[in-house]
Motif scaffolding. Structure first.
Motif, short mmCIF file in Angstrom:
data_model
loop_
_atom_site.label_atom_id
_atom_site.label_comp_id
_atom_site.label_asym_id
_atom_site.label_seq_id
_atom_site.Cartn_x
_atom_site.Cartn_y
_atom_site.Cartn_z
N UNK A 40 -99.90 20.11 23.64
CA UNK A 40 -99.44 20.70 22.37
C UNK A 40 -100.29 20.25 21.18
N UNK A 41 -100.83 19.06 21.26
CA UNK A 41 -101.65 18.55 20.16
C UNK A 41 -103.03 19.18 20.11
N UNK A 42 -103.66 19.36 21.27
CA UNK A 42 -105.09 19.64 21.28
C UNK A 42 -105.53 20.91 22.00
N UNK A 43 -104.68 21.49 22.85
CA UNK A 43 -105.14 22.57 23.72
C UNK A 43 -104.23 23.79 23.61
N UNK A 44 -104.81 24.96 23.86
CA UNK A 44 -104.02 26.19 23.95
C UNK A 44 -103.53 26.41 25.36
N UNK A 45 -104.40 26.20 26.35
CA UNK A 45 -104.05 26.46 27.75
C UNK A 45 -103.74 25.13 28.45
N UNK A 46 -102.63 25.09 29.15
CA UNK A 46 -102.24 23.87 29.83
C UNK A 46 -103.24 23.49 30.93
N UNK A 47 -103.74 24.49 31.66
CA UNK A 47 -104.68 24.21 32.74
C UNK A 47 -105.97 23.60 32.19
N UNK A 48 -106.44 24.11 31.06
CA UNK A 48 -107.63 23.54 30.43
C UNK A 48 -107.39 22.09 30.06
#
Length: 284
Positions: A40-48
């Protein structure tokens, strides 16, 4: 037999992005974050997010642990600095070079810390505020201080955290008390005496935010607060929901207000050390 040398830290630099540095800085300050919090802090996609965390672990910059979940399965991964991450942060802040043994002990102690759930709850509060800024232009978390830094700077108090929340031209300072329901309310309320001392010394008059685990606990706390007559502003909310929104109930009122609507007087910016270099500011 000679002790094996750690890989040259400089050789890792081509693999460290600006986002990685922000994550390392955050874990250095706040010790541990779950995969979901980092996502939630740094990424849009969880897999990434999962792939990148694995790569940083392979580089030795991060370490991780998790526990069995009641009823089967495992809890989420808990991420902290790895040995190379400790070395990188030590170099960034001109601290002594940590040994491998010292960093392993730090991770082991953190994983076995009986207050780990409380620490994650405190961090979750600030993660939610930061996530709010991603979707609401004009809002910003100007300061995210840990318990250790807050205590070091204000001395009198031992808050779980301190922050500065900005919405447009309005900035509200606050002290966080994340309540997990393990302490009697008499001890919880007694903490306000130290905040009153800070205010009398000319320090900031920030609201004390009690973030509670249940509505029943919140109701009991407000009943207990009726007998207090000091000048410490208090607001309460329960864990579900967005702490930036209108979830805060101040003592003696019935209408909930947003965080930016709470009364806040800054006084001296840092009560005990006005020359402190504010490296507690987090920009995500």
């Amino acid at each position: 037999m000679p002790t094996p040398r750690s890989p040259n830290l400089l050789s890792l630099y081509p693999h460290i992005t600006a986002r990685d540095r922000a994550l390392l800085h955050l874990l250095d300050d706040h010790q541990v974050l779950t995969t979901d919090q980092i996502h939630r802090l740094f990424f849009r996609a969880r897999r990434t997010c999962q792939i990148r965390l694995g790569e940083l672990a392979d580089l030795g910059l991060l370490d991780r642990f998790r526990f069995a979940r009641a009823g089967g399965g495992s809890q989420p991964w808990h991420w902290t600095l790895g040995h190379q991450g400790y070395r990188f942060q030590a170099a960034a802040h001109r601290r002594p070079e940590p040994t491998l043994r010292a960093t392993r002990q730090a991770v082991h102690r953190l994983s076995a810390n009986p207050h780990l759930t409380h620490l994650l709850t405190v961090n979750e509060f600030f993660v939610r505020l930061t996530t709010h800024t991603h979707h609401h232009p004009g809002t910003h978390l100007d300061r995210w201080w840990s318990e250790a830094l807050t205590t070091r700077q204000f001395r009198t108090i031992t808050a779980d955290g301190h922050g500065l929340w900005r919405v447009g031209d309005t900035t509200v300072g606050f002290f966080l008390e994340a309540d997990t329901g393990t302490e009697p309310l008499t001890r919880v309320i007694a903490k306000l005496d130290r905040y009153a001392q800070l205010t009398r010394r000319g320090g900031p008059r920030y609201p004390v935010l009690f973030w509670l685990g249940s509505q029943r606990r919140e109701e009991h706390l407000h009943r207990a607060l009726r007998d207090r007559h000091d000048d410490v502003p208090v607001a309460t909310a329960t864990h579900p929901g967005d702490p930036a929104e209108a979830v805060w109930l101040t003592a003696g009122t019935t209408v909930r207000v947003p965080l930016a609507g709470l009364p806040s007087s800054h006084g001296q910016p840092v009560a005990d050390n006005p020359n402190f270099d504010d490296d507690g500011t987090f920009v995500c």
